[in-house]
Write a protein that holds these residues in place. Structure first.
Motif, PDB file in Angstrom:
ATOM      1  N   GLY B  15      33.774  35.522   4.381  1.00  0.00           N
ATOM      2  CA  GLY B  15      32.858  34.503   4.407  1.00  0.00           C
ATOM      3  C   GLY B  15      33.168  33.014   3.568  1.00  0.00           C
ATOM      4  O   GLY B  15      32.238  32.323   3.097  1.00  0.00           O
ATOM      5  N   LYS B  16      34.344  33.183   3.012  1.00  0.00           N
ATOM      6  CA  LYS B  16      34.681  31.921   2.209  1.00  0.00           C
ATOM      7  C   LYS B  16      34.680  30.410   3.018  1.00  0.00           C
ATOM      8  O   LYS B  16      34.496  29.353   2.450  1.00  0.00           O
ATOM      9  N   ILE B  17      35.190  30.745   4.104  1.00  0.00           N
ATOM     10  CA  ILE B  17      35.119  29.721   5.056  1.00  0.00           C
ATOM     11  C   ILE B  17      34.587  29.866   6.390  1.00  0.00           C
ATOM     12  O   ILE B  17      34.180  31.151   6.967  1.00  0.00           O
ATOM     13  N   THR B  18      33.999  28.819   7.203  1.00  0.00           N
ATOM     14  CA  THR B  18      33.181  29.081   8.066  1.00  0.00           C
ATOM     15  C   THR B  18      34.495  29.125   9.482  1.00  0.00           C
ATOM     16  O   THR B  18      35.595  28.606   9.248  1.00  0.00           O
ATOM     17  N   THR B  19      34.101  29.499  10.612  1.00  0.00           N
ATOM     18  CA  THR B  19      34.907  29.713  11.836  1.00  0.00           C
ATOM     19  C   THR B  19      35.529  28.317  12.181  1.00  0.00           C
ATOM     20  O   THR B  19      36.723  28.289  12.699  1.00  0.00           O
ATOM     21  N   ASP B  20      34.769  27.447  11.993  1.00  0.00           N
ATOM     22  CA  ASP B  20      35.155  25.963  12.510  1.00  0.00           C
ATOM     23  C   ASP B  20      36.216  25.536  11.433  1.00  0.00           C
ATOM     24  O   ASP B  20      37.500  25.058  11.793  1.00  0.00           O
ATOM     25  N   GLU B  21      36.137  25.930  10.433  1.00  0.00           N
ATOM     26  CA  GLU B  21      37.240  25.745   9.090  1.00  0.00           C
ATOM     27  C   GLU B  21      38.359  26.304   9.397  1.00  0.00           C
ATOM     28  O   GLU B  21      39.661  25.659   9.160  1.00  0.00           O
ATOM     29  N   ALA B  22      38.136  27.588   9.764  1.00  0.00           N
ATOM     30  CA  ALA B  22      39.326  28.655   9.989  1.00  0.00           C
ATOM     31  C   ALA B  22      40.162  28.021  11.283  1.00  0.00           C
ATOM     32  O   ALA B  22      41.313  27.891  11.174  1.00  0.00           O
ATOM     33  N   GLU B  23      39.589  27.533  12.171  1.00  0.00           N
ATOM     34  CA  GLU B  23      40.184  27.105  13.533  1.00  0.00           C
ATOM     35  C   GLU B  23      40.963  25.794  13.155  1.00  0.00           C
ATOM     36  O   GLU B  23      42.007  25.912  13.608  1.00  0.00           O
ATOM     37  N   ARG B  24      40.225  25.073  12.396  1.00  0.00           N
ATOM     38  CA  ARG B  24      41.007  24.033  11.870  1.00  0.00           C
ATOM     39  C   ARG B  24      42.329  23.987  11.074  1.00  0.00           C
ATOM     40  O   ARG B  24      43.332  23.479  11.483  1.00  0.00           O
ATOM     41  N   LEU B  25      42.091  25.044  10.215  1.00  0.00           N
ATOM     42  CA  LEU B  25      43.354  25.402   9.211  1.00  0.00           C
ATOM     43  C   LEU B  25      44.555  26.124  10.181  1.00  0.00           C
ATOM     44  O   LEU B  25      45.397  25.759  10.030  1.00  0.00           O
ATOM     45  N   LEU B  26      44.090  27.162  11.047  1.00  0.00           N
ATOM     46  CA  LEU B  26      45.015  27.495  11.919  1.00  0.00           C
ATOM     47  C   LEU B  26      45.653  26.531  12.870  1.00  0.00           C
ATOM     48  O   LEU B  26      46.979  26.731  13.201  1.00  0.00           O
ATOM     49  N   ALA B  27      44.968  25.540  13.413  1.00  0.00           N
ATOM     50  CA  ALA B  27      45.395  24.461  14.119  1.00  0.00           C
ATOM     51  C   ALA B  27      46.440  23.714  13.437  1.00  0.00           C
ATOM     52  O   ALA B  27      47.631  23.361  13.831  1.00  0.00           O
ATOM     53  N   ALA B  28      46.068  23.492  12.003  1.00  0.00           N
ATOM     54  CA  ALA B  28      47.026  22.473  11.130  1.00  0.00           C
ATOM     55  C   ALA B  28      48.342  23.442  11.146  1.00  0.00           C
ATOM     56  O   ALA B  28      49.524  22.914  10.763  1.00  0.00           O
ATOM     57  N   LEU B  29      48.432  24.922  10.933  1.00  0.00           N
ATOM     58  CA  LEU B  29      49.675  25.404  10.724  1.00  0.00           C
ATOM     59  C   LEU B  29      50.358  25.434  12.165  1.00  0.00           C
ATOM     60  O   LEU B  29      51.686  25.351  11.873  1.00  0.00           O
ATOM     61  N   ASP B  30      49.710  25.273  13.143  1.00  0.00           N
ATOM     62  CA  ASP B  30      50.711  25.151  14.414  1.00  0.00           C
ATOM     63  C   ASP B  30      51.322  23.617  14.498  1.00  0.00           C
ATOM     64  O   ASP B  30      52.226  23.707  15.159  1.00  0.00           O
ATOM     65  N   THR B  31      50.583  22.763  13.992  1.00  0.00           N
ATOM     66  CA  THR B  31      51.247  21.395  14.062  1.00  0.00           C
ATOM     67  C   THR B  31      52.545  21.222  12.956  1.00  0.00           C
ATOM     68  O   THR B  31      52.551  21.653  11.905  1.00  0.00           O
ATOM     69  N   PRO B  32      53.518  20.652  13.588  1.00  0.00           N
ATOM     70  CA  PRO B  32      54.704  20.486  12.666  1.00  0.00           C
ATOM     71  C   PRO B  32      54.514  19.492  11.643  1.00  0.00           C
ATOM     72  O   PRO B  32      53.856  18.436  12.121  1.00  0.00           O
ATOM     73  N   PRO B  33      54.798  19.718  10.445  1.00  0.00           N
ATOM     74  CA  PRO B  33      54.870  18.518   9.320  1.00  0.00           C
ATOM     75  C   PRO B  33      55.149  17.255   9.741  1.00  0.00           C
ATOM     76  O   PRO B  33      56.410  17.153  10.341  1.00  0.00           O
ATOM     77  N   ALA B  34      54.443  15.960   9.892  1.00  0.00           N
ATOM     78  CA  ALA B  34      54.985  14.877  10.147  1.00  0.00           C
ATOM     79  C   ALA B  34      55.403  14.164   9.063  1.00  0.00           C
ATOM     80  O   ALA B  34      55.333  14.446   7.824  1.00  0.00           O
ATOM     81  N   THR B  35      56.562  13.325   9.414  1.00  0.00           N
ATOM     82  CA  THR B  35      57.239  12.503   8.448  1.00  0.00           C
ATOM     83  C   THR B  35      56.309  11.455   7.982  1.00  0.00           C
ATOM     84  O   THR B  35      55.293  11.219   8.335  1.00  0.00           O
ATOM     85  N   ALA B  36      56.495  10.962   6.668  1.00  0.00           N
ATOM     86  CA  ALA B  36      55.562   9.856   6.199  1.00  0.00           C
ATOM     87  C   ALA B  36      55.651   8.638   7.246  1.00  0.00           C
ATOM     88  O   ALA B  36      54.374   8.157   7.178  1.00  0.00           O
ATOM     89  N   SER B  37      56.661   8.174   7.770  1.00  0.00           N
ATOM     90  CA  SER B  37      56.814   6.968   8.629  1.00  0.00           C
ATOM     91  C   SER B  37      55.747   7.325   9.811  1.00  0.00           C
ATOM     92  O   SER B  37      54.971   6.443  10.223  1.00  0.00           O
ATOM     93  N   SER B  38      55.890   8.537  10.355  1.00  0.00           N
ATOM     94  CA  SER B  38      55.211   8.777  11.668  1.00  0.00           C
ATOM     95  C   SER B  38      53.890   9.076  11.349  1.00  0.00           C
ATOM     96  O   SER B  38      52.942   8.524  12.154  1.00  0.00           O
ATOM     97  N   ALA B  39      53.465   9.355  10.003  1.00  0.00           N
ATOM     98  CA  ALA B  39      52.203   9.699   9.661  1.00  0.00           C
ATOM     99  C   ALA B  39      51.551   8.244   9.499  1.00  0.00           C
ATOM    100  O   ALA B  39      50.151   8.038  10.331  1.00  0.00           O
ATOM    101  N   ALA B  40      52.196   7.282   9.071  1.00  0.00           N
ATOM    102  CA  ALA B  40      51.646   5.913   8.769  1.00  0.00           C
ATOM    103  C   ALA B  40      51.472   5.347  10.245  1.00  0.00           C
ATOM    104  O   ALA B  40      50.328   4.630  10.323  1.00  0.00           O
TER     105      ALA B  40
END
Lengths: 86, 145
Positions: B15-40
């Motif tokens: 119960g520390k996080i909601t289902t929405d937050e968990a979903e966002r965190l899991l989605a963030a894990l699936d996304t490959p890390p972006a480089t600084a330039s592409s992030a900008a």
């Protein structure tokens, strides 16, 4: 990196556009001995003129390198001129 | 299941996080890390630095002997920067003459004050600028790309 290729284009009297691909890296190679011979004289002349030769050579090199990607194209009914530096 | 996913699910079950937050965190894990330039570049509102200054001129006037004229010029920003650096080597006497000529044309510009860092600032500002002149006979566009 300095330009390696220049494309010059123009329209002939019969309306056909002619393009010349000039490999300027060959020109740099041909000029290299001349530059090496003239370099000491240029160095001395710049020192006499109280200019920093290293800074000037660096700026000149940057201008040469910056030319890459330049494109000039002028066209009208009678003429066509193209200059591309790659 | 890797360690990060397990931790997220444990936080959800405790119960520390909601289902929405968990979903966002899991989605963030699936996304490959972006480089600084592409992030900008992907961030809205931030445009990558322009590489070229483009000038497009189209003359549609049908004057005798002169037909439809088109001018397409692309100047690398790197060349502008290098040109400013080279301008600092212009002798003071010549700089004064250029400044005087500019002043006569109503342009208050002191070449000796033009520094590469100023140009960098200018380039950053003009990346957003587009000059668009359009009349019956002529069309002029100046922009960065």
């Amino acid at each position: 990196m300095i330009p390696l290729l220049v494309i010059l284009g123009f329209r002939k009297h019969n309306g056909r556009i002619v393009r010349f691909w000039i490999p300027v890296f060959l020109v740099w190679l041909l000029l290299l001995p001349l530059v090496l011979v003239l370099l000491p004289f240029a160095f001395i002349a710049l020192v006499v003129m109280k200019l920093n030769p290293f800074r000037l050579f660096k700026a000149g090199w940057q201008v040469l390198s910056g030319l890459r990607g330049t494109r000039v194209e002028v066209e009208d009914d009678n003429a066509f001129v193209l200059i591309r530096i790659l | 299941m890797n360690e990060e996913r397990r931790q997220i699910l444990e936080m959800l079950s405790s119960g520390k996080i909601t289902t929405d937050e968990a979903e966002r965190l899991l989605a963030a894990l699936d996304t490959p890390p972006a480089t600084a330039s592409s992030a900008a570049s992907s961030e809205p509102g931030l445009k990558p630095n322009p590489k070229y200054l483009r000038v497009l001129v189209e003359d549609r006037s049908q004057r005798p002997g002169k037909g439809h004229t088109q001018v397409n010029v692309r100047v690398p920003m790197q060349l502008l920067r290098a040109g400013v650096r080279l301008a600092s080597f212009i002798p003071a006497q010549a700089q004064n003459r250029v400044n005087d000529a500019l002043r006569e044309q109503g342009i208050q510009l002191d070449l000796s004050q033009l520094k590469p860092e100023n140009l960098e600032e200018l380039v950053n500002q003009i990346s957003e600028l587009t000059v668009d002149v359009d009349d019956d006979d002529t069309k002029v566009r100046v922009f960065c790309e």
